[in-house]
Design a protein around this motif. Structure first.
Motif, PDB file in Angstrom:
ATOM      1  N   VAL A  21       0.836  -1.210   0.000  1.00 38.72           N
ATOM      2  CA  VAL A  21       0.000   0.000   0.000  1.00 38.72           C
ATOM      3  C   VAL A  21       0.869   1.257   0.000  1.00 38.72           C
ATOM      4  N   ILE A  22       1.977   1.251   0.726  1.00 36.23           N
ATOM      5  CA  ILE A  22       2.871   2.422   0.685  1.00 36.23           C
ATOM      6  C   ILE A  22       3.381   2.623  -0.746  1.00 36.23           C
ATOM      7  N   ALA A  23       3.748   1.515  -1.411  1.00 35.86           N
ATOM      8  CA  ALA A  23       4.251   1.636  -2.792  1.00 35.86           C
ATOM      9  C   ALA A  23       3.184   2.231  -3.708  1.00 35.86           C
ATOM     10  N   LYS A  24       1.941   1.806  -3.499  1.00 35.01           N
ATOM     11  CA  LYS A  24       0.853   2.326  -4.346  1.00 35.01           C
ATOM     12  C   LYS A  24       0.636   3.823  -4.107  1.00 35.01           C
ATOM     13  N   GLN A  25       0.645   4.201  -2.820  1.00 37.56           N
ATOM     14  CA  GLN A  25       0.309   5.585  -2.492  1.00 37.56           C
ATOM     15  C   GLN A  25       1.490   6.549  -2.666  1.00 37.56           C
ATOM     16  N   CYS A  26       2.695   6.003  -2.761  1.00 36.14           N
ATOM     17  CA  CYS A  26       3.887   6.853  -2.894  1.00 36.14           C
ATOM     18  C   CYS A  26       4.711   6.387  -4.095  1.00 36.14           C
ATOM     19  N   PRO A  27       4.238   6.625  -5.318  1.00 32.36           N
ATOM     20  CA  PRO A  27       4.942   6.105  -6.498  1.00 32.36           C
ATOM     21  C   PRO A  27       6.361   6.646  -6.636  1.00 32.36           C
ATOM     22  N   GLN A  28       6.655   7.743  -5.940  1.00 29.50           N
ATOM     23  CA  GLN A  28       7.994   8.336  -6.035  1.00 29.50           C
ATOM     24  C   GLN A  28       9.007   7.639  -5.127  1.00 29.50           C
ATOM     25  N   ILE A  29       8.519   6.707  -4.269  1.00 25.10           N
ATOM     26  CA  ILE A  29       9.429   6.022  -3.337  1.00 25.10           C
ATOM     27  C   ILE A  29       9.652   4.584  -3.797  1.00 25.10           C
ATOM     28  N   LYS A  30      10.911   4.161  -3.770  1.00 26.67           N
ATOM     29  CA  LYS A  30      11.217   2.756  -4.087  1.00 26.67           C
ATOM     30  C   LYS A  30      11.069   1.934  -2.801  1.00 26.67           C
ATOM     31  N   VAL A  31      10.265   0.903  -2.852  1.00 21.95           N
ATOM     32  CA  VAL A  31       9.994   0.086  -1.668  1.00 21.95           C
ATOM     33  C   VAL A  31      10.502  -1.335  -1.915  1.00 21.95           C
ATOM     34  N   THR A  32      11.419  -1.788  -1.073  1.00 24.43           N
ATOM     35  CA  THR A  32      11.938  -3.153  -1.225  1.00 24.43           C
ATOM     36  C   THR A  32      11.620  -3.952   0.031  1.00 24.43           C
ATOM     37  N   VAL A  33      10.932  -5.073  -0.148  1.00 30.59           N
ATOM     38  CA  VAL A  33      10.578  -5.924   0.991  1.00 30.59           C
ATOM     39  C   VAL A  33      11.505  -7.132   0.964  1.00 30.59           C
ATOM     40  N   VAL A  34      12.217  -7.358   2.067  1.00 31.13           N
ATOM     41  CA  VAL A  34      13.175  -8.471   2.091  1.00 31.13           C
ATOM     42  C   VAL A  34      12.816  -9.471   3.176  1.00 31.13           C
ATOM     43  N   ASP A  35      13.268 -10.699   2.974  1.00 23.96           N
ATOM     44  CA  ASP A  35      12.973 -11.751   3.947  1.00 23.96           C
ATOM     45  C   ASP A  35      14.052 -12.823   3.820  1.00 23.96           C
ATOM     46  N   VAL A  36      14.300 -13.524   4.934  1.00 22.46           N
ATOM     47  CA  VAL A  36      15.256 -14.644   4.879  1.00 22.46           C
ATOM     48  C   VAL A  36      14.637 -15.860   4.198  1.00 22.46           C
ATOM     49  N   ASN A  37      13.324 -15.877   4.132  1.00 28.03           N
ATOM     50  CA  ASN A  37      12.608 -17.045   3.610  1.00 28.03           C
ATOM     51  C   ASN A  37      12.468 -16.945   2.075  1.00 28.03           C
ATOM     52  N   GLN A  38      13.333 -17.705   1.387  1.00 29.71           N
ATOM     53  CA  GLN A  38      13.374 -17.638  -0.085  1.00 29.71           C
ATOM     54  C   GLN A  38      12.026 -18.028  -0.703  1.00 29.71           C
TER      55      GLN A  38
END
Ligand code: UDX
Ligand code: ADP
Length: 466
Positions: A21-38
């Protein structure tokens, strides 16, 4: 300070939807979601949106719109930390299963690992935002780790608790009742960091709904909000038992009290017991914190909310056994629903798990159907309890992907989750395929008593007296 790149550590039920939702509402921001679980990251990147690891109404469409544009899912945690000016920590904080505080305190090992990793990798100043539900004063622990193990860069720690409820996450994120941001208001850097996060939410949340507080108020508010909500459910569940004894109807009582504007109508639905990853964990946290300050009465007061919830789950399985002539041994009981509430595939702390465990102890055979929960999940939930071997669970319990097949030949049906589709089933067809007398135990109060009795069922609705 303008944020151009965000990283979120933890791609679960909170991190995934929140960042989408942050990515949708803030198109000017790059959002990267990371996790240890491949595997989880692969699922978030899957072209088939049905395979996303989190089911939430409306989520897949937004993932499709933003993924690859300004929303990315990855296991390369170090690169994402390095690139981002703001890092959200959204990892799980389960209740400790070992050592001091076992069964009560939050296990902060995942949070600590994140903090150490951020400290190791960060080469520029960072704002670190705690999103996971945490005990009060965790922010200061994170700060201490960052300051003592970091590369000499500055860290600002903010608390930004998540109030989304599963099943309505997208709507809750798009139209939050409020956004809470806790930070260090005594320093200029602290104020700047808070403003940076306020500015992100300002892209879509009205300014008067964004509250800023000190860190500890923010952390404690999250625990308190969940404790109050859970308390309402336990309160109405306590009344549901009294209703059954006195011939009252808990739904009528809930409506009558809910129309008092001071009480309000939400969270008064009697049920087989609350579940979910937050309520129990947060109350246990509150109880643990209170006890650690010697506040035993405060601790006992909140603990009762959990004890009531345990009672409600046990009461439901007892009701099934007692009604089926005091034995369910070798009888087939069908569970409709396994998730802790409708519109989610999450099963953490679901009442269904405990009710199933009790009935398996009574040697029942159980068939489970849930529209969104995978077979493996049901077995791993039971395995986690460690009551019997996995083989025994598989012998006694089967998971079906068709509700009619699940109900075929059953002595009784128990409704554990309030999925809307259950209301529209062909109940006559189900009745015809069952053993007689055919019992229906509605742990969510979603079906119509008169209709089902007309079909022939012996129908029990939670909180409704004879
Ligand atoms: C909760 C809080 O609502 C949310 O703000 C917080 O961020 C996380 O914890 P969640 O656990 O996702 O959200 O679901 P919620 O809707 O609160 O339901 C929790 C449990 O209570 C479910 O098992 C639900 O079925 C049960 N419940 C809720 C009832 O039994 N009766 C009710 O009236 C309401
Ligand atoms: P929540 O409901 O709080 O989002 P989940 O269990 O759904 O909880 O998600 C938490 C996620 O955090 C999991 O996918 C888990 O793999 C991830 N995680 C836990 N520890 C770390 C860590 N140190 N680094 C990266 N990811 C982590």
């Amino acid at each position: 300070m303008k944020i151009e790149s965000i990283c979120c550590i933890g791609a679960g039920y909170v991190g995934g939807p929140t960042m989408t939702v942050i990515a949708k509402q803030c198109p000017q921001i790059k959002v990267t979601v990371v996790d240890v679980n491949q595997e989880r990251i692969n699922a978030w990147n899957d072209n088939n949106l049905d395979n996303l690891p989190v089911f939430e109404p409306g989520l897949a469409a937004i993932v499709e719109e933003t993924r690859g544009k300004n929303l990315f899912f990855s296991t390369d945690i170090d690169t994402a930390i390095n690139e981002a000016e703001m890092i959200f920590i959204s990892v799980n904080t389960p209740t400790k299963t070992y050592g001091k505080g076992k069964g009560m305190a939050a296990d902060l090992k995942y949070i600590e690992l994140c903090a150490r990793q951020i400290a190791k990798v960060a080469k520029q100043n960072k704002i670190v935002v705690e999103k996971s539900t945490l005990p009060v004063r965790t922010a200061s622990a994170i700060k201490s780790i960052l300051d003592h193990t970091g590369n000499g860069v500055e860290f600002q720690i903010l608390s930004n608790p998540e109030f989304l409820a599963e099943g309505t996450a997208v709507q809750d994120l798009l139209n939050p009742d409020r956004v809470l941001i806790g930070g260090d208001r005594s320093s200029e850097e602290g104020k700047r960091a808070m403003q940076a996060l306020v500015d992100i939410y300002a892209n879509w949340v009205p300014r008067d709904k964004v509250l800023t507080t000190n860190v500890w108020s923010s952390e404690l508010s999250k625990l308190t909000a969940n404790a109050f909500l859970a308390q309402r459910v336990s309160s109405i569940n306590a009344i549901s038992e009294l209703c059954e004894k006195t011939g009252a109807d808990v739904n009528e009582v809930a409506k009558a009290i809910g129309m008092d504007s001071r009480i309000g109508s939400k969270f008064l639905k009697a049920s087989v017991g609350f579940g979910g990853s937050c309520f129990q964990k947060d109350i246990l946290n509150l109880v643990y914190i209170a006890k650690s300050y010697g506040l035993n009465e405060v601790a006992d007061y909140w603990e009762q909310v959990i004890l009531m919830n345990e009672h409600q789950k046990n009461r439901f399985s007892d009701k099934i056994v007692n009604t089926l002539y005091n034995t369910v041994s070798g009888k087939k009981i069908t569970f409709l629903g396994w998730a802790f509430k409708k519109d989610t595939n999450d099963t953490r702390e679901s009442a269904a798990i405990k009710v199933a465990d009790n009935l398996l102890n009574e040697q029942a055979n159980i068939a489970v159907f849930d529209p969104k929960v995978a077979k493996e999940r049901v077995y791993s939930d039971l395995e986690y309890l460690n009551t019997r071997s996995n083989e025994e669970n598989k012998e006694q319990l089967e998971v079906k992907n068709d509700p009619y097949k699940a109900c075929h030949g059953a002595h009784a049906i128990a409704i554990l989750t309030e999925w809307d589709e259950f209301k529209n089933y062909d109940w006559e067809k189900i009745y015809d395929s069952m053993n007689k007398p055919a019992f229906l135990f509605d742990g969510r109060g979603i079906l119509d008593k008169k209709n089902l009795e007309k079909v022939g069922f012996i129908y029990y609705k939670i909180g409704v007296g004879e």
